[in-house]
Design a protein around this motif. Sequence first.
Motif, PDB file in Angstrom:
ATOM      1  N   GLU A 202       0.866  -1.173   0.000  1.00 25.79           N
ATOM      2  CA  GLU A 202       0.000   0.000   0.000  1.00 25.79           C
ATOM      3  C   GLU A 202       0.907   1.228   0.000  1.00 25.79           C
ATOM      4  OE1 GLU A 202      -3.049   0.148   2.962  1.00 25.79           O
ATOM      5  OE2 GLU A 202      -3.643  -1.917   2.575  1.00 25.79           O
TER       6      GLU A 202
ATOM      7  N   TYR B   3       0.804   5.572   0.187  1.00 27.64           N
ATOM      8  CA  TYR B   3       0.143   6.869   0.289  1.00 27.64           C
ATOM      9  C   TYR B   3       0.850   7.833  -0.652  1.00 27.64           C
ATOM     10  CZ  TYR B   3      -1.123  11.440   2.120  1.00 27.64           C
ATOM     11  OH  TYR B   3      -1.549  12.732   2.227  1.00 27.64           O
TER      12      TYR B   3
ATOM     13  N   PRO C 190       1.040  11.641  -1.361  1.00 27.26           N
ATOM     14  CA  PRO C 190       0.616  12.935  -0.825  1.00 27.26           C
ATOM     15  C   PRO C 190       0.391  13.973  -1.928  1.00 27.26           C
ATOM     16  CG  PRO C 190       2.967  12.664  -0.520  1.00 27.26           C
ATOM     17  CD  PRO C 190       2.452  11.369  -1.092  1.00 27.26           C
TER      18      PRO C 190
ATOM     19  N   ALA D  93      -0.825  12.040  -7.406  1.00 17.89           N
ATOM     20  CA  ALA D  93      -1.882  12.353  -6.439  1.00 17.89           C
ATOM     21  C   ALA D  93      -3.147  12.834  -7.147  1.00 17.89           C
ATOM     22  CB  ALA D  93      -1.399  13.398  -5.441  1.00 17.89           C
TER      23      ALA D  93
ATOM     24  N   ASP E  58      -5.090   9.880  -8.214  1.00 16.38           N
ATOM     25  CA  ASP E  58      -5.282   8.933  -7.114  1.00 16.38           C
ATOM     26  C   ASP E  58      -6.529   8.070  -7.294  1.00 16.38           C
ATOM     27  OD1 ASP E  58      -6.298   8.842  -3.804  1.00 16.38           O
ATOM     28  OD2 ASP E  58      -4.391   7.974  -4.468  1.00 16.38           O
TER      29      ASP E  58
ATOM     30  N   ARG F 249      -5.442   0.475  -4.604  1.00 21.97           N
ATOM     31  CA  ARG F 249      -5.032   0.713  -3.210  1.00 21.97           C
ATOM     32  C   ARG F 249      -3.617   0.205  -2.969  1.00 21.97           C
ATOM     33  NH1 ARG F 249      -8.304   0.720   2.019  1.00 21.97           N
ATOM     34  NH2 ARG F 249      -6.689   0.401   3.568  1.00 21.97           N
TER      35      ARG F 249
END
Length: 120
Positions: free
Chosen positions: A38, A40, A42, A64, A67, A72
């Motif tokens: 996974e 993230y 930003p 991003a 996204d 995921r």
Amino acid sequence: MNLPVRSFPKPPAQVEPYVAVLGIDLTVEFLLKFGGAELYVPENPKGSGRLEALIGAGKVQALAKRDYLLPRRVPLANPWLSACLHAMGYPVAEIARKVRASESTVRTHLQRYSARSSTP
């Protein structure tokens, strides 16, 4: 001096958003580093993340913005990676080490991508 044009396989759907932002070479490097986890992404990178160190702040921001298209978990995409690395000139043994698969599995991936590209 004319360099040969590399012919890369079409990326699978889950990889296309990454290729659209990063290009094929950087997507390959990205998937080898982050595939299976996974991640993230930003909207406003702060200059300290591993993702930003690899692809740069501008490309992090571009990812991003996409996204909603990203899975995921970062895909492994080993068959596609194997075909791309082969197009880049890597030998089967080195591809196997990079994608953490057996040489036999890599050969199977390459045969499948070869069969796809030869069908009309």
